[in-house]
Design a protein around this motif. Structure first.
Motif, mmCIF file in Angstrom:
data_model
loop_
_atom_site.group_PDB
_atom_site.id
_atom_site.type_symbol
_atom_site.label_atom_id
_atom_site.label_comp_id
_atom_site.label_asym_id
_atom_site.label_seq_id
_atom_site.Cartn_x
_atom_site.Cartn_y
_atom_site.Cartn_z
ATOM 1 N N ASP A 137 0.659 -1.060 0.378
ATOM 2 C CA ASP A 137 0.200 0.184 -0.285
ATOM 3 C C ASP A 137 1.148 1.600 0.207
ATOM 4 O OD1 ASP A 137 -2.418 -1.148 0.362
ATOM 5 O OD2 ASP A 137 -2.610 -2.032 1.858
ATOM 6 N N SER A 138 2.656 1.164 -0.635
ATOM 7 C CA SER A 138 3.071 2.467 -0.707
ATOM 8 C C SER A 138 2.180 3.815 -1.445
ATOM 9 C CB SER A 138 3.959 2.235 -1.539
ATOM 10 O OG SER A 138 4.969 2.895 -2.294
ATOM 11 N N GLU A 139 2.484 4.742 -1.124
ATOM 12 C CA GLU A 139 2.018 5.711 -1.020
ATOM 13 C C GLU A 139 1.760 6.722 -2.354
ATOM 14 O OE1 GLU A 139 2.626 9.308 1.328
ATOM 15 O OE2 GLU A 139 4.767 9.640 1.527
ATOM 16 N N HIS A 166 -0.701 5.112 -4.768
ATOM 17 C CA HIS A 166 -1.743 6.092 -5.274
ATOM 18 C C HIS A 166 -2.200 6.939 -5.989
ATOM 19 C CE1 HIS A 166 -2.206 2.595 -2.372
ATOM 20 N NE2 HIS A 166 -3.356 2.214 -2.550
ATOM 21 N N ARG A 199 -4.520 2.027 -6.463
ATOM 22 C CA ARG A 199 -3.438 1.775 -6.405
ATOM 23 C C ARG A 199 -2.805 1.405 -7.939
ATOM 24 N NH1 ARG A 199 -0.795 -3.198 -6.387
ATOM 25 N NH2 ARG A 199 1.024 -3.689 -4.948
#
Length: 370
Positions: free
Chosen positions: A271-273, A276, A331
């Motif tokens: 879920d790395s920013e 996104h 994502r």
């Protein structure tokens, strides 16, 4: 009515042939070979052709075979390679449907006297107020309207989807009950011209390896890659990054590519920013009805196949491109892939994703990457 069915040697087109014949159509089958066999024999076109021929023989319908490989190369595969060279990730199935199955095949079917064509896609066509709508297949897990969003009124008016109203399990049951040899045949996956072989090995035959640095988003060099073209956003496999001193044990994911400098950027965590985005711009959109619903409207969208629909606001710009804002961050929205829009079960159309506001893309555009 004379109908030409695209027979692939799979269970879906086999049952489509069965249902068309039972419905009283004068149906024939045409097998499309879109890729010439290479030394690896991965495409298995001849095996599929024999299966298609056997089904047509059992059902007592005429069988035709045509080689569209030259057209496929020029209209689909050349674009596929150009997109990868540009660092984008194309979807050849969308182009194949537009240029081959619903253009070249449709023209050939008409030349053979057919009034309509049919395919084994999980999708439906509905006529409403003089317009033809592309409607999701009844089996949500198999719906293929994502790959058909480039079709227009002329193609839909000439097309039947015989199994679009059925779940996949029932399709196999019908094939078994009819004694069709394809009833238990495994579904084909991926792209025909790649088959089961390693994607990187295949692509390297056309785009030579250009080794470069794998770098973290904060500037640490972590390893080497064979070529940024071979990777896509969100990819985890094939990075070969081991334990890094001072870093947690979390897996690494591709978050971006700097084509000009041949650097592959990665970050830790699914879920790395950096993966996104809330907004995207597209290339010029295609509308199935022939026009956008409005200059600005609400709908749902998919940015990749089998993704859950997400709510968004779409603004149609003067040049036909789209400015799309999602209600929630998405994502790995990937340039080169397709944005497909829906109102309920109706597919409105879509466009190729050009750019997003993901942190990596934003910093790349402003020259702010380490």
């Amino acid at each position: 009515m004379k109908v030409m069915l695209g027979v692939s040697g799979g269970v879906d087109s086999s049952v489509s042939a069965l249902l068309l014949k039972q419905a009283g159509y004068e149906v024939s089958g045409l097998f499309m070979q879109n890729w010439d066999e290479d030394d690896n024999g991965e495409c298995r076109a001849e095996e599929d052709r024999k299966d298609a021929l056997a089904v047509c023989g059992k059902l007592g319908i005429p069988f035709y075979s045509r080689n569209f490989a030259k057209t496929y190369w020029s209209e689909v595969f050349a674009h596929f390679l150009a997109e990868y060279r540009a660092g984008r990730t194309p979807n050849p199935d969308v182009l194949c449907n537009r240029e081959i199955k619903f253009k070249t095949f449709l023209d050939e079917a008409r030349a053979l006297g057919a009034e309509k064509i049919a395919t084994g896609h999980y999708a439906q066509v509905r006529e409403r107020d003089g317009l033809f709508e592309l409607v999701r297949g009844a089996d949500a897990g198999k719906d293929q309207t994502y790959f058909l969003h480039q079709l227009g009124q002329a193609q839909l008016a000439a097309t039947l989807f015989p199994i679009g109203h059925l779940p996949k399990a029932q399709v196999r049951e019908l094939a078994l009950a009819a004694g069709l040899g394809t009833a238990r045949k495994k579904d084909s996956t991926g792209i025909c011209f790649i088959g089961e072989r390693d994607f990187r090995d295949f692509l390297s035959q056309y785009i030579p390896a250009q080794p470069g640095v794998i770098r973290s988003v904060d500037g640490q060099d972590l390893g080497r890659h064979a070529g940024v073209f071979y990777y896509t956003l969100g990819q985890r496999e094939g990075l070969q990054i081991g334990g890094v001193r001072g870093r947690p044990a979390a897996p690494w994911f591709v978050v971006g590519k700097d084509i000009a400098r041949n650097v592959l950027y990665v970050d830790q965590g699914i879920d790395s920013e950096w993966l996104h985005s809330r907004r995207l711009r597209s290339e010029a959109a295609h509308w199935i009805s022939g026009a956008a619903p409005a200059d600005e409207f609400r709908c749902t969208a998919k940015t990749r196949y089998r993704q859950q629909d997400v709510d968004c606001t779409v603004q149609v710009l003067a040049d036909g491109t789209l400015d799309v804002v999602f209600d929630a961050p998405q994502r790995a929205v990937t340039p080169g892939q397709s944005l497909v829009l829906y109102q309920g079960d109706v597919c409105l159309g879509g466009a190729v994703i050009a750019e997003t506001d993901a942190p990596f893309e934003t910093r790349l555009r402003h020259g702010e990457l380490p």
